[in-house]
Motif scaffolding. Structure first.
Motif, PDB file in Angstrom:
ATOM      1  N   ARG A 280       0.822  -1.199   0.000  1.00 47.97           N
ATOM      2  CA  ARG A 280       0.000   0.000   0.000  1.00 47.97           C
ATOM      3  C   ARG A 280       0.867   1.264   0.000  1.00 47.97           C
ATOM      4  N   MET A 281       1.891   1.277   0.854  1.00 52.68           N
ATOM      5  CA  MET A 281       2.729   2.471   0.985  1.00 52.68           C
ATOM      6  C   MET A 281       3.562   2.711  -0.275  1.00 52.68           C
ATOM      7  N   SER A 282       4.178   1.647  -0.783  1.00 49.81           N
ATOM      8  CA  SER A 282       5.006   1.836  -1.983  1.00 49.81           C
ATOM      9  C   SER A 282       4.108   2.083  -3.195  1.00 49.81           C
ATOM     10  N   GLY A 283       2.917   1.488  -3.185  1.00 52.48           N
ATOM     11  CA  GLY A 283       1.973   1.718  -4.267  1.00 52.48           C
ATOM     12  C   GLY A 283       1.483   3.161  -4.315  1.00 52.48           C
ATOM     13  N   GLY A 284       1.250   3.723  -3.163  1.00 55.02           N
ATOM     14  CA  GLY A 284       0.759   5.098  -3.096  1.00 55.02           C
ATOM     15  C   GLY A 284       1.755   6.103  -3.631  1.00 55.02           C
ATOM     16  N   LEU A 285       3.025   5.698  -3.688  1.00 59.11           N
ATOM     17  CA  LEU A 285       4.071   6.620  -4.138  1.00 59.11           C
ATOM     18  C   LEU A 285       4.440   6.433  -5.605  1.00 59.11           C
ATOM     19  N   LEU A 286       3.716   5.517  -6.305  1.00 56.50           N
ATOM     20  CA  LEU A 286       4.145   5.137  -7.655  1.00 56.50           C
ATOM     21  C   LEU A 286       4.149   6.290  -8.653  1.00 56.50           C
ATOM     22  N   ASP A 287       3.337   7.320  -8.403  1.00 57.77           N
ATOM     23  CA  ASP A 287       3.346   8.432  -9.359  1.00 57.77           C
ATOM     24  C   ASP A 287       4.611   9.279  -9.240  1.00 57.77           C
ATOM     25  N   ARG A 288       5.397   9.081  -8.202  1.00 59.05           N
ATOM     26  CA  ARG A 288       6.644   9.856  -8.130  1.00 59.05           C
ATOM     27  C   ARG A 288       7.898   9.019  -7.956  1.00 59.05           C
ATOM     28  N   GLN A 289       7.748   7.726  -7.647  1.00 57.49           N
ATOM     29  CA  GLN A 289       8.950   6.884  -7.542  1.00 57.49           C
ATOM     30  C   GLN A 289       8.573   5.424  -7.715  1.00 57.49           C
ATOM     31  N   PRO A 290       9.512   4.614  -8.251  1.00 54.64           N
ATOM     32  CA  PRO A 290       9.212   3.175  -8.375  1.00 54.64           C
ATOM     33  C   PRO A 290       9.265   2.504  -7.007  1.00 54.64           C
ATOM     34  N   ARG A 291       8.707   1.300  -6.907  1.00 53.12           N
ATOM     35  CA  ARG A 291       8.867   0.537  -5.675  1.00 53.12           C
ATOM     36  C   ARG A 291      10.338   0.161  -5.538  1.00 53.12           C
ATOM     37  N   PRO A 292      10.921   0.347  -4.353  1.00 53.55           N
ATOM     38  CA  PRO A 292      12.327  -0.057  -4.165  1.00 53.55           C
ATOM     39  C   PRO A 292      12.519  -1.542  -4.447  1.00 53.55           C
ATOM     40  N   LEU A 293      11.566  -2.356  -4.020  1.00 51.35           N
ATOM     41  CA  LEU A 293      11.561  -3.789  -4.320  1.00 51.35           C
ATOM     42  C   LEU A 293      10.140  -4.156  -4.720  1.00 51.35           C
ATOM     43  N   PRO A 294       9.974  -5.220  -5.518  1.00 49.27           N
ATOM     44  CA  PRO A 294       8.605  -5.623  -5.852  1.00 49.27           C
ATOM     45  C   PRO A 294       7.828  -6.023  -4.597  1.00 49.27           C
ATOM     46  N   SER A 295       6.529  -5.885  -4.637  1.00 54.42           N
ATOM     47  CA  SER A 295       5.739  -6.317  -3.481  1.00 54.42           C
ATOM     48  C   SER A 295       5.474  -7.818  -3.591  1.00 54.42           C
ATOM     49  N   GLY A 296       4.978  -8.396  -2.525  1.00 57.44           N
ATOM     50  CA  GLY A 296       4.668  -9.825  -2.536  1.00 57.44           C
ATOM     51  C   GLY A 296       5.808 -10.713  -2.063  1.00 57.44           C
ATOM     52  N   LEU A 297       6.854 -10.116  -1.514  1.00 53.72           N
ATOM     53  CA  LEU A 297       8.016 -10.926  -1.108  1.00 53.72           C
ATOM     54  C   LEU A 297       7.962 -11.358   0.355  1.00 53.72           C
ATOM     55  N   GLY A 298       6.974 -10.885   1.095  1.00 57.03           N
ATOM     56  CA  GLY A 298       6.864 -11.328   2.491  1.00 57.03           C
ATOM     57  C   GLY A 298       7.026 -10.178   3.471  1.00 57.03           C
ATOM     58  N   TYR A 299       8.196 -10.043   4.022  1.00 61.54           N
ATOM     59  CA  TYR A 299       8.464  -8.998   5.014  1.00 61.54           C
ATOM     60  C   TYR A 299       9.552  -8.076   4.486  1.00 61.54           C
ATOM     61  N   TYR A 300       9.383  -6.798   4.745  1.00 58.24           N
ATOM     62  CA  TYR A 300      10.328  -5.799   4.255  1.00 58.24           C
ATOM     63  C   TYR A 300      10.926  -5.065   5.445  1.00 58.24           C
ATOM     64  N   ALA A 301      12.116  -4.528   5.238  1.00 56.66           N
ATOM     65  CA  ALA A 301      12.697  -3.700   6.296  1.00 56.66           C
ATOM     66  C   ALA A 301      13.558  -2.606   5.698  1.00 56.66           C
ATOM     67  N   VAL A 302      13.422  -1.411   6.262  1.00 54.84           N
ATOM     68  CA  VAL A 302      14.368  -0.341   5.982  1.00 54.84           C
ATOM     69  C   VAL A 302      15.535  -0.534   6.950  1.00 54.84           C
ATOM     70  N   VAL A 303      16.711  -0.685   6.387  1.00 53.19           N
ATOM     71  CA  VAL A 303      17.910  -0.921   7.184  1.00 53.19           C
ATOM     72  C   VAL A 303      18.822   0.289   7.036  1.00 53.19           C
ATOM     73  N   GLU A 304      19.262   0.842   8.144  1.00 58.28           N
ATOM     74  CA  GLU A 304      20.188   1.973   8.038  1.00 58.28           C
ATOM     75  C   GLU A 304      21.334   1.786   9.029  1.00 58.28           C
ATOM     76  N   ALA A 305      22.538   2.101   8.560  1.00 56.68           N
ATOM     77  CA  ALA A 305      23.721   2.048   9.420  1.00 56.68           C
ATOM     78  C   ALA A 305      24.430   3.383   9.342  1.00 56.68           C
ATOM     79  N   MET A 306      24.997   3.806  10.449  1.00 58.89           N
ATOM     80  CA  MET A 306      25.778   5.034  10.471  1.00 58.89           C
ATOM     81  C   MET A 306      27.148   4.709  11.047  1.00 58.89           C
ATOM     82  N   GLY A 307      28.160   5.337  10.497  1.00 55.74           N
ATOM     83  CA  GLY A 307      29.507   5.025  10.965  1.00 55.74           C
ATOM     84  C   GLY A 307      30.449   6.190  10.753  1.00 55.74           C
ATOM     85  N   GLY A 308      31.728   5.926  10.956  1.00 59.52           N
ATOM     86  CA  GLY A 308      32.708   7.001  10.850  1.00 59.52           C
ATOM     87  C   GLY A 308      33.935   6.585  10.072  1.00 59.52           C
ATOM     88  N   ASP A 309      33.839   5.467   9.339  1.00 58.18           N
ATOM     89  CA  ASP A 309      34.967   4.990   8.544  1.00 58.18           C
ATOM     90  C   ASP A 309      34.542   5.103   7.090  1.00 58.18           C
TER      91      ASP A 309
END
Lengths: 471, 471
Positions: free
Chosen positions: B267-296
């Motif tokens: 639903r969320m990625s679909g609602g944005l389709l007029d301005r951006q593609p889905r980062p991954l196709p839907s229907g794959l199960g569970y999704y996660a935004v992963v972010e890491a921050m570092g200093g190297d």
């Protein structure tokens, strides 16, 4: 009167035996030294009863019985405390949770461990490790300290920089209150804002607001790589700057940064010379044991080397040595932790654990040296600590240590703590020995609030009376 | 009586004007909507006065004057709350700290920031960044939420996994108590075990135990690298397993792991389709935004890529995409955070923030879906959350939302929370709207203790009455 009291006492004994079984109650001279002293051996309690319950319900019943008889209850843990915080009251009930030592559950998906309060810290650590998890709390007394005491004193240790203090690992808590009520919230959630955070109030309250019986602790995935170094910096500011840069470059991997003043380093590394060389020459200024833990085995060591090399290149650090083996790692840590060889000729000594803003550490050290020199010109002082936590350890010694000298030392140190708005008890709590100085770290309004809270939660003064707050 | 009350009221107004100045007091209809509502717009307060003090002393005097007149005091913050926690009492005093918005000090050596409670979170974040430091607390309402409210609600946000909740950043605290007493402990120490941790009791108490006026917050060295990805896993267990592996490999660098169930993602990625593609196709199960921050900077991106590649190779993750630009990073986060496009046709909706053991999340979702389907077959439910924190957000919708439906939804969700021993309020507190369900997350003994603490610290019920606990 005498015989009525004697009868009451006998009745309480029957009641306690009925609750926990006759073989789990001792009285008077049958109570071993281990249940009457703490590490300091300065405060000896003469409890009327030693009781060893096996369940939370039994703890609750014991507290009810003691409260009904007007007797105070003090929990006996590993007795590795240094402030008399767990020394039982004369004529009171000493409650040992040593039979409540089970690891109830390790939940690998949720990364939590549910333990009984009498479980030894090291046992809990090893159980976690066997499941591929890390219980990050670690301290010298790991082999004797019990989880309940670690929570009651909100212990810190060498890894606070990365994983925080005990309160940061306590997700769920079960306690018995002064009226025997069982407060059980053995939850596994990191986030829970449904009402007041009573678990934080009980944590660190030294058994005066509630008796911890079980806890759910947060675990972390077990790191697979570790790098250890000794570094030297020409000034305190440079040492802190090194720490900040490592916090960035190594990011969350930096787990220890243990700072040592030159004279402490000299003495400690010198005391070990018959079995190991000094990791770095003495006389370089400030030293630090630096340790990082990570999970990228192929690349972590190289990153650590690069990070230290950059510090040397930019002259923030004047010298550094990285442990190339577990033996070398232990040699580096021994300089910080193996107190006996270096400090033997300073005994008896007093070890303080004070804290302050990191920026105020140098001025604290300067003032403390000056104040001590003025009051006790022959005294020796040494400084080291957990730099990232604002926690300084101070060692003070002058041959004999009469009660008067102890009070004199305390006054010197805590008066200086007050000038920098610091704390008299960074790690070991207030107990009995620091009670008179609580006002050096807390305002009258704060102490008044503490009394209000104690009065609200324990109006009869059943739980570990006389600790933290004067009766 | 009428005229005596009227006279009293006039006298209080004079008193308040004498304390803060005539131009800083408003009454009745002169009080703008912003001071009477919160984000929900469901609970409208009709305070007698709006008062804007400029100092802690003025706050203290205002509280004393209100208490003497028998009027309750509620602090008005950014009003981004969702439970009615900061809606003023009818006839009471609404206290806005918007003039107390200064950043008092940033101490780069100690890595602390001292701020007044009325400072906007984003202003504090930006001030820290200008000094090369990170105030890790971040949440959607950063542009309006005030530090005092963030503390009062113990806010969490997207980075709890790495840096904890607000309570983990509060080193020092200054509060005004119900009797006007000022409790000031603006310390910069991480470790301080000198007596009861009252600051933890006040933090998260929604203004019912004390009014936060100033705070010392812990800062971190500013990370210099950031990597963001969207990943998909075939099962919940696989997603958590991926998180655990990343916690090891990326070690302390992993700062966000935001999980989304398939229908939410679709639903969320679909609602944005007029301005951006889905980062991954839907229907794959569970999704996660992963972010890491570092200093190297040189090596962090490669490490992140290796870590994700290893997850794909071992089939724990079925697909992953790493942001190659700031624009792509924003596109990934938009799927999680830009609620309007995807959820517009579900409005009005209720957003819940519940928590539980991570292991219990799938069973909670299953039971919640079943219970909702039974009670409201036409309702839509969506699930997403902060996986590492055990914090799930639930969205529920069914066209209209009468008070009866709201209560029905609440009952369905919180009844299921109770079955897994979870919390009804992971982030947003209890306020008014969840008060009736407090017993779903807390035992009777716990609620009794909360009442004891409230009674001890605020016997007259001056501070934000009726929030958390029913009057």
């Amino acid at each position: 009167m005498q015989s009525a009291a004697g009868k009451d006492k006998e009745q309480l004994r029957y009641r306690l035996e009925a609750i926990v079984g006759a073989d789990q109650v001792r009285s008077g001279a049958d109570i071993g030294e281990r249940y009457r002293l703490d590490l300091t051996r300065r405060y000896a309690g003469a409890p009327a009863y030693l009781v060893k319950p096996a369940t939370t319900l039994e703890v609750s019943e014991v507290v009810k019985a003691a409260a009904a008889a007007g007797l105070p209850v003090t929990v006996i843990g590993g007795q590795s405390g240094t402030v008399g915080g767990a020394v039982p009251s004369d004529g009171g009930v000493a409650l040992s949770l040593e039979r409540m030592n089970r690891i109830v559950e390790i939940d690998q998906l949720s990364m939590t461990m549910t333990v009984e309060a009498g479980c030894i810290l090291q046992v809990a650590q090893e159980a976690a490790e066997q499941q591929g998890a890390l219980l990050p709390m670690d301290l010298g007394a790991r082999g004797s300290a019990m989880i309940g005491g670690v929570i009651g004193s909100n212990a810190g240790g060498n890894r606070v920089l990365r994983w925080g203090m005990m309160r940061d690992m306590v997700l769920g808590l079960e306690v018995v209150l002064a009226d025997g009520a069982i407060l059980s919230s053995l939850t596994k959630m990191l986030k829970d804002n449904a009402g007041y955070a009573w678990k934080h109030l009980v944590t660190g309250s030294e058994g005066t607001l509630g008796i911890v019986t079980r806890a759910v602790l947060r675990l972390r995935p077990l790191p697979t790589s570790r790098q250890t170094a000794m570094i030297a910096a020409p000034s305190f500011e440079a040492a802190i700057s090194a720490m900040r840069r490592l916090e960035v470059t190594l990011s969350g991997r930096l787990s220890s940064f243990e700072i040592m003043w030159d004279d402490f380093y000299d003495r400690m590394s010198g005391g070990l010379l018959d079995r190991q060389p000094r990791p770095l020459p003495s006389g370089l200024g400030y030293y630090a044991v630096v340790e990082a833990m990570g999970g990228d085995e192929e690349h972590d060591a190289a990153q650590f080397e690069r990070a230290l090399a950059a510090l040397v290149e930019s002259r923030i650090v004047v010298d550094a040595v990285i442990a190339q083996s577990e033996q070398q790692r232990q040699q580096i840590w021994a300089v910080r932790e193996d107190m006996n060889p270096g400090l033997a000729d300073l005994r008896p000594l007093i070890a303080y654990d004070v804290s302050m803003a990191i920026a105020d550490m140098p001025i604290f050290v300067e003032r403390a040296r000056a104040a001590m020199a003025a009051a006790y010109p022959e005294a020796t002082m040494l400084f080291y600590g957990h730099a990232g936590d604002g926690n300084l350890h101070v060692i003070a010694s002058r041959g004999e240590l009469s009660d008067e000298t102890r009070l004199g030392f305390d006054t010197v140190i805590y008066d200086v703590v007050r000038t920098v708005g610091g704390s008299i008890a960074a790690e070991h709590g207030v107990g009995i020995s620091r009670r008179a100085f609580l006002g050096h770290a807390r305002s009258q309004s704060e102490v008044a609030l503490m009394r209000t809270l104690k009065m609200a939660m324990d109006p009869a003064g059943t739980l570990n009376p006389g600790k933290i707050l004067a009766p």
